[in-house]
Structure formats: structure tokens, C-alpha cells
Design a protein around this motif. Sequence first.
Motif, PDB file in Angstrom:
ATOM      1  N   GLY A  14      -2.356   6.344  -2.653  1.00 24.78           N
ATOM      2  CA  GLY A  14      -1.920   6.340  -4.038  1.00 24.78           C
ATOM      3  C   GLY A  14      -1.996   4.946  -4.639  1.00 24.78           C
ATOM      4  O   GLY A  14      -2.569   4.019  -4.059  1.00 24.78           O
ATOM      5  N   ARG A  15      -1.386   4.794  -5.800  1.00 21.79           N
ATOM      6  CA  ARG A  15      -1.443   3.543  -6.546  1.00 21.79           C
ATOM      7  C   ARG A  15      -0.110   2.827  -6.406  1.00 21.79           C
ATOM      8  O   ARG A  15       0.905   3.259  -6.958  1.00 21.79           O
ATOM      9  CB  ARG A  15      -1.736   3.831  -8.020  1.00 21.79           C
ATOM     10  N   ASP A  57       4.722  -1.482   3.166  1.00 22.17           N
ATOM     11  CA  ASP A  57       3.901  -0.296   2.910  1.00 22.17           C
ATOM     12  C   ASP A  57       4.817   0.927   2.871  1.00 22.17           C
ATOM     13  O   ASP A  57       5.861   0.974   3.525  1.00 22.17           O
ATOM     14  CB  ASP A  57       2.834  -0.125   3.991  1.00 22.17           C
ATOM     15  N   LEU A  58       4.402   1.913   2.089  1.00 20.57           N
ATOM     16  CA  LEU A  58       5.254   3.078   1.829  1.00 20.57           C
ATOM     17  C   LEU A  58       4.499   4.354   2.140  1.00 20.57           C
ATOM     18  O   LEU A  58       3.367   4.546   1.691  1.00 20.57           O
ATOM     19  CB  LEU A  58       5.691   3.071   0.359  1.00 20.57           C
ATOM     20  N   SER A 110      -3.837  11.907 -12.450  1.00 23.84           N
ATOM     21  CA  SER A 110      -2.710  12.840 -12.455  1.00 23.84           C
ATOM     22  C   SER A 110      -1.533  12.342 -11.625  1.00 23.84           C
ATOM     23  O   SER A 110      -0.434  12.884 -11.723  1.00 23.84           O
ATOM     24  CB  SER A 110      -3.159  14.196 -11.921  1.00 23.84           C
ATOM     25  N   LYS A 111      -1.742  11.313 -10.823  1.00 21.66           N
ATOM     26  CA  LYS A 111      -0.686  10.782  -9.958  1.00 21.66           C
ATOM     27  C   LYS A 111      -0.423   9.296 -10.158  1.00 21.66           C
ATOM     28  O   LYS A 111       0.661   8.810  -9.837  1.00 21.66           O
ATOM     29  CB  LYS A 111      -1.068  11.007  -8.489  1.00 21.66           C
ATOM     30  N   ASN A 112      -1.401   8.545 -10.659  1.00 23.12           N
ATOM     31  CA  ASN A 112      -1.279   7.094 -10.577  1.00 23.12           C
ATOM     32  C   ASN A 112      -0.491   6.462 -11.707  1.00 23.12           C
ATOM     33  O   ASN A 112      -0.355   5.244 -11.768  1.00 23.12           O
ATOM     34  CB  ASN A 112      -2.663   6.439 -10.473  1.00 23.12           C
ATOM     35  N   ASP A 153       0.858  -1.182   0.000  1.00 23.78           N
ATOM     36  CA  ASP A 153       0.000   0.000   0.000  1.00 23.78           C
ATOM     37  C   ASP A 153       0.896   1.235   0.000  1.00 23.78           C
ATOM     38  O   ASP A 153       1.992   1.216   0.553  1.00 23.78           O
ATOM     39  CB  ASP A 153      -0.911   0.007   1.240  1.00 23.78           C
ATOM     40  N   TYR A 154       0.430   2.284  -0.631  1.00 26.68           N
ATOM     41  CA  TYR A 154       1.191   3.522  -0.757  1.00 26.68           C
ATOM     42  C   TYR A 154       0.311   4.686  -0.326  1.00 26.68           C
ATOM     43  O   TYR A 154      -0.806   4.851  -0.833  1.00 26.68           O
ATOM     44  CB  TYR A 154       1.662   3.696  -2.207  1.00 26.68           C
TER      45      TYR A 154
END
Length: 441
Positions: A169-170, A358-359, A260-262, A132-133
Motif C-alpha cells: 500500500g501507500r 514497517d506496518l 481506491s486505497k491510497n 513501508d505498508y
Amino acid sequence: MTNFYPLPLNETHDPDLKSWVESANGHPDFPIQNLPYGIFSVGREARRVGVAIGDYVLDVSALDGVFAPEVQDAFMQPTLNRFMGLGRACWQDTRLRLSELLRDDFPSPFESSPHLHHQSDVQMHLPFQVGDYTDFYAGIHHATRVGSLFRPDNPLMPNYKHVPIGYHGRSSSIVVSGTPITRPAGQILPDPAQPPIFAPSRRLDYELELGFVVSGGNDLGEPISIEQAREHLFGVVLLNDWSARDIQAWEYQPLGPFLSKNFATSISPWVVTFEALAPFRTAAFVRPPGDPSPLLYLQDERDRMLGGLDIHLTVSLQTQSMTEPQQISQSSATDLYWTPAQLLAHHTCGGCNLRPGDLLGSGTISGAAQQNAGCLLEITMGGKDPLPLASGETRCFLEDGDQVVLQGWCEKEGFARIGFGNCSGQVLPARQIEAAQTVEQ
């Protein structure tokens, strides 16, 4: 050597230590005092755990009988996840053993030297499997400067100084440094008086961040207190959260960024452990008079005194006409409004369960001055002030062929300098698509 919170100093931090790996002595990033972990392969061989030492990678998976069986098994894995799950006491023992093996007074270095590979001869991979991010927004100068572009009279939202702002995030699009970044496409709104169009991003940007790597988890419904948070953090990587500003401007209300981020997030291949960073812990961000105190679940006196990280950061840009990158900004992790422990404690305060790998992204790290900004959106003030380059070119946002290089290091009197290596990525043209179709109304 003196011990202090949050992690003790010991003989592995001694600045006088030298290694029989000669390139490690005085190395700007990977002296014997660092010993970061990564995942590498040689040719078609399997991926396994390596440790950076000078210009080389030590294949720790090949050192039979050196480590405890559970560590040796973890080092045979294609990710760091199993090793990270073994806990801090194990990490500390392993670091001490690695330090002893690599010191210049080790009696039989020939036993390990066959397992050294020059970094130019190996391929680096994602160091851990990211389950997971979560990307936070802890850079207060970034938040203030970007907010001023849209809300000059009230740049920070009312909640910013009370709660660590973040979003999920992705994780599947997190890539290791050196992976090319394809320009994303999505809906953009070039003219507010006209319908949106589907097109490649015209305002592609980088974001200078740090990534905090979670080592161990918690059961669902069980928060991790800020006092316990350090036991659940393994190390730090450089992180570039590439951003398509024009896609984001159209899509982010009311739920925040999406396409826009993934499309990509780059991280550096070497994980610098919190043990290595112990000499460079510093006070948390000093809140100006009038700022609210954190709520009690985010307060810890030891974290306030030494919960921050004194990491120097730079961004360099190389266009296709340049022969080498040009540094365009520098900043410091001391400008993060929230500490890593606060981010982790807040993430779990409602009962969210974390797992090894996880990050947690810090959010864009910018300094107070515009030239110390951590992205082009800030440096160019939304594209109004183009950035001049030594090649005679200018940039408002990234163009195809541009390469962005992030670097980070720690240095302090009385200790050896350690670094993170590079986190780089080159922008490739967008895929061939029907990019000019308008959305049916």
C-alpha cells in the motif's frame, strides 16, 4: 505467574496491580497492565514519547535518570522507531520499570506526577514513521463473503488457503486517528455500456483491521523464519483501510487496488505492545477438515497453539444527525486465517528486507455472520440491503459528514482488561473538481 509461548507472563500482568494514577484503576483501555506507547505534543512543544495510563499521558521523555541512556535518547525522538529498534529485552526491562514507577506502592510518585498530561490536553501524532505498508487479506469470512458477491459458486480463489495474500500500500497517506478523510475521486464505471467517468467515489467504505508494527529488520535476501518472527513484532494498532469500492471495481484488474486505497489509511495513536497482549494470545484459526496444511515455512507448533490474538473489535457510525455513535458491527481477531508471525514470515521468505516502523495490515476482520462484517460492502451485500440506523437513516456506503469509530479490547478471566482506545475519522466532501469529464476513447 505461569510462563508460556510466545511471550512470558510476569509481574506487570498481575490483575491486582493498582496505580497511584487513580483513573487507571479499572480503566477500560489503559490500566497499569497495558502501558501502550504513543507520540504526543502539548501546544507548540516538540513531539516526544508518551505512555497512556488511565486518562493521562506520562511524558517518559522527561523522566531523567530513570531509564538506560539509549532508552532515554529514544524517548526524546519524535517517533517510536528508535525505541522499537532496541529489541525485546530492552522493551521488557522498560515495561517493568514503567510498571514499578506507576504502581500505588511506589514511594515517590510526586517525582513523576508533574509529567502527567490529561489526554484531552495533548495532541496525538503518528506513533512511528511508516517506511513501508503491506495490506494482507487474512480475514477469511471477509474474503468469502466478498468473493460470493462476484463469484457465488467459487468465492475463494484457489490460492487463498495456501498463501497469505497481500499487496503493498501507500505509506505516505497513513494518518493518525482523528484526521479527516477527504472523499477521493478517480475513474468509475457507472454504466458498463458507457465509457468511464472521472468523479468522486459514490461507494466509499471503511475496513476494520489490525496493524502489526514491525520492530526490527532483516538484511536483504535473508528471510525471517516463523520461529523468529515474534522478535520482529513490536505491537498492534487499530487500522481503518478506507476503500472506494467503485474506483476499485474499475481499476483492480489485473494488478489490484490503486487509487481506491491510497488516499488514506487511519491508525490508532497508541501502540499496544505484544508484551501487554501476552495473556490474550490464543490458538491460531482452526482450519476446517479438508483445508490444506500450511507449507513448512509457515508451520510452527508454538505459533499454532498460541499465535493468534483474542481481540474484540467493534465499528460504530455517527451521522451528522446523530448525537453519539451507533455500534453497527462487532467481530474478533480470532477469525484471522493467518497469524501475525505467518504474515511476517511469508513477507520475508523471498528475501524482502523489513525495517522498524514497517506496518502489516491484517485485512478486513469479519465474523461468520453478516452482522459481524467488517465493512459496509459486506453488511449491505454490495448496497443491496441498506443498513438501518437508529436515527431513521439508512446507509449503503458512507456519506459526507459520517464518522467511523473503531474500538478494540482484550478481556479474559484472571487478567485485567486492556484496550486500544479509538481509531476514528470523519468523511469530508470531495475537493471541487471537474468531476464529470469522460475519458477520451
